[in-house]
Design an enzyme around this catalytic site. Structure first.
Site, short mmCIF file in Angstrom:
data_model
loop_
_atom_site.label_atom_id
_atom_site.label_comp_id
_atom_site.label_asym_id
_atom_site.label_seq_id
_atom_site.Cartn_x
_atom_site.Cartn_y
_atom_site.Cartn_z
N ASP A 218 0.87 -1.17 0.00
CA ASP A 218 0.00 0.00 0.00
C ASP A 218 0.91 1.23 0.00
OD1 ASP A 218 -2.22 1.73 0.17
OD2 ASP A 218 -3.35 0.23 1.26
N HIS A 293 10.75 0.36 -12.05
CA HIS A 293 10.83 -0.92 -12.76
C HIS A 293 9.75 -1.84 -12.25
CE1 HIS A 293 14.64 0.01 -14.68
NE2 HIS A 293 15.15 0.35 -13.51
#
Ligand SMILES: *[C@@H]1O[C@H](CO)[C@@H](O)[C@H](O)[C@H]1NC(C)=O
Ligand SMILES: *[C@@H]1O[C@H](CO)[C@@H](O)[C@H](O)[C@H]1NC(C)=O
Ligand SMILES: *[C@@H]1O[C@H](CO)[C@@H](O)[C@H](O)[C@H]1NC(C)=O
Length: 544
Positions: A218, A293
């Site tokens: 989160d 990435h």
């Protein structure tokens, strides 16, 4: 290093950097050493036992009561259990040195350690190894998400939290609620792979968060409303939900926010500014030097964020937001493109700038850019002085932009921790962004690298400088925490390295994201407002 930074600050080189973001000095006004010399309250003298079963709650409260008006509360190395949550209220010129590990030993909700109405405060571990072990997995395995947050500060001013580790919170890890003039740095936060386990949430004024690693699913480091003068830099979201701003609802009041040098790996997004309806504004935001990435979304401004219920109002007005120097790759650019700027039709955003932005897809060979009611320059933003609403536009491209390749961190996590098994306590990394060195050395390293306790002169506005006067503090660490209003040095330029080939693990984990993101799979084409992958459940509101 510390001395050098202070020297630079003294020369006045650095303030140019942070001045626009921070509105004044941050950090404690008195060094921990001075506090320790005034009075030290060792919890062992107040009934604590480092046996991992005796409740630390009452001893901690007693030690605090004795040392809250100028003193240092000391939790020595060892394993402690806490089953009575500590509400430490009304301290002044005090510090909390936790060199031990404190294990959660109750399922009660709330906040394990709650510090409120304090000023001139510092929480740290002199060994850089002190930690809260929240053992959240014990609750999460039973699908219980109601356990306590680990650490919350409310109305605390002139403070720092550093060299400390937060692990496996049953709920949020660290919340800064209505605080001012704070510095948070050299921290590792590692939570379960699930929504609702936020890393750092800040709704405060004049706060510098830097050199922090977050693993969870989160919020990594997130700004909520109201907030002003927040500088977030050198953040390593090492498998997380990613950094964000929001969720914003009514009367949003957020301005002068900078995120800089943010490395995001295997997260839901690199930056998500989220709202759904509502009112108020977000303005003067700079999002600079981001590397990503393996993330689902990259730049994701979503004013119709489907994971929150719509709030009454025309929408939150976003303006003067600059996105600059973003590099790297996203997981699947055809499914979730790297540029998504969906503003509210009832409050089109303006003065949005996207420049020096080059991202490419890891999967497939196309990616999209998408805008709605968004004005400014770059990509699909409409360049006009006329800011009326317009429908979603989507541009799909099938060639990689030049210069997208970007460095990876050597230690990117290759598999999530899940939420049902114990999560090990990590060590605090010594780099949080490719090529960057933290502003302050870890206290543990400073201690081992110096042969004797030496006082450093206080320089500039920095006040949290250790001096060789207190046995408890100095025995463990002689180097000071660098604390000042200034951001000492320019970020290290990241030279582009070989593009990281997605690893097998990366692929596996992308598959997992895909599953978790089923709802998002309908993709962009299905409607004006993309459904959000439900990676992280919407967090609780800021207010209790
Ligand atoms: C926004 O917050 C600032 C304090 O940070 C306050 O001075 C200002 O009045 C607020 N503006 C609105 C419109 O609420
Ligand atoms: C836009 O925001 C930047 C911070 O990102 C700030 O320096 C600048 O003054 C703002 N511009 C205006 C016109 O307010
Ligand atoms: C990233 O997380 C993984 C798992 O926690 C860890 O092994 C790795 O060391 C972390 N990277 C850094 C730089 O701490």
């Amino acid at each position: 290093m510390v001395a050098k930074l202070s020297f630079l600050s003294f020369l006045g080189l650095a303030p140019l950097f942070a001045a626009a973001q921070l509105s004044g000095s941050v950090g404690p006004l008195t060094s921990a050493a001075t506090k320790a010399a005034t009075k030290t309250c060792n919890v062992l003298d107040y009934g604590a036992v480092a046996d991992k079963s005796t409740d630390l709650g009452a001893p901690l409260a007693s030690a605090f009561a004795e040392c809250k008006s100028g003193g240092l509360v000391y939790v020595p190395e060892g394993d402690y259990a806490i089953s009575t949550w500590a509400r430490l209220s009304g301290g002044e010129a005090w510090a909390l040195q936790i060199d031990g590990i404190i294990y959660r030993d109750s399922d009660t909700g709330g906040n394990m350690i709650y510090i409120e109405h304090s000023t001139d405060f510092e929480l740290f571990s002199s060994t850089s190894a002190g930690a809260f072990q929240g053992l959240g997995y014990e609750l999460h395995a039973e699908d219980n998400w109601e356990g306590p947050r680990l650490l919350r500060l409310y109305e605390v001013t002139d403070f720092s939290i550093h060299d400390f580790i937060l692990v496996d919170s049953p709920s949020f890890h660290l919340s800064l609620d209505t605080c001012a003039n704070g510095e948070v740095y050299n921290m590792a936060i590692r939570g379960g792979d699930h929504g609702g386990l936020d890393g750092i949430d800040v709704w405060s004024t004049n706060i510098w968060v830097h050199d922090v690693e977050v693993t969870n699913k989160d919020e990594c480091v997130t700004v909520k409303s109201p907030a002003k003068n927040i500088l977030v830099e050198s953040i390593y979201c090492n498998w997380s939900g990613g950094c964000g701003m929001g969720s914003f609802g009514s009367d949003t009041n957020v301005s002068d926010i900078v995120y800089r040098d943010i490395y995001t790996w295997s997260s839901n997004n690199m930056m998500l500014i989220k709202s759904n309806g509502g009112s108020g504004f977000v303005e003067n935001v700079l999002l600079e030097n981001f590397i990503g990435h393996g993330n689902a979304y990259s730049l994701d401004i979503d004013s119709y964020w489907s994971s929150m219920s719509a709030v009454e109002g025309d929408g939150v007005q976003l303006s003067n937001i600059t996105i600059k120097n973003w590099k790297g790759t996203e997981a699947d650019g055809a499914e979730r493109g790297p540029v998504k700027v969906l503003c509210a039709d009832g409050a089109p955003c303006y003065d949005i700038t996207i420049e020096d932005f080059a991202m490419w897809t890891e999967e497939g060979d196309t990616q999209w850019y998408s805008c709605e009611s968004a004005y400014g320059t770059g990509f699909c933003l409409e360049d006009s002085s006329n800011t009326v609403s317009y429908a979603v536009t989507t541009t799909t491209v099938s060639s990689a932009p030049s210069g997208y390749s970007a460095a990876s961190m050597a230690d990117d996590l290759t598999a999530a921790f899940g939420s049902t098994v114990s999560i090990p306590i990590p060590t605090i990394p010594t780099s949080f962004y490719p090529g960057a060195t933290p502003y302050s050395a870890l206290m543990a390293d400073s201690a081992s690298s110096s042969t004797s306790a030496k006082a450093h002169p206080a320089v500039g506005t920095s006040s949290s400088v250790a001096t060789a006067s207190a046995s408890v503090y100095v025995a463990a660490a002689s180097a000071p925490a660098v604390t000042s209003a200034v951001a000492p040095v320019a970020p290290v330029a990241v030279s582009s390295a070989a593009e990281s080939a997605p690893s097998a693990a990366g692929q596996a984990q992308k598959g997992q994201q895909g599953q978790q993101g089923q709802k998002g799979q309908q993709g962009f084409s299905s409607g004006a407002h993309t459904p959000e992958p439900p990676f992280g459940s919407e967090e609780e509101d800021c207010q209790e």
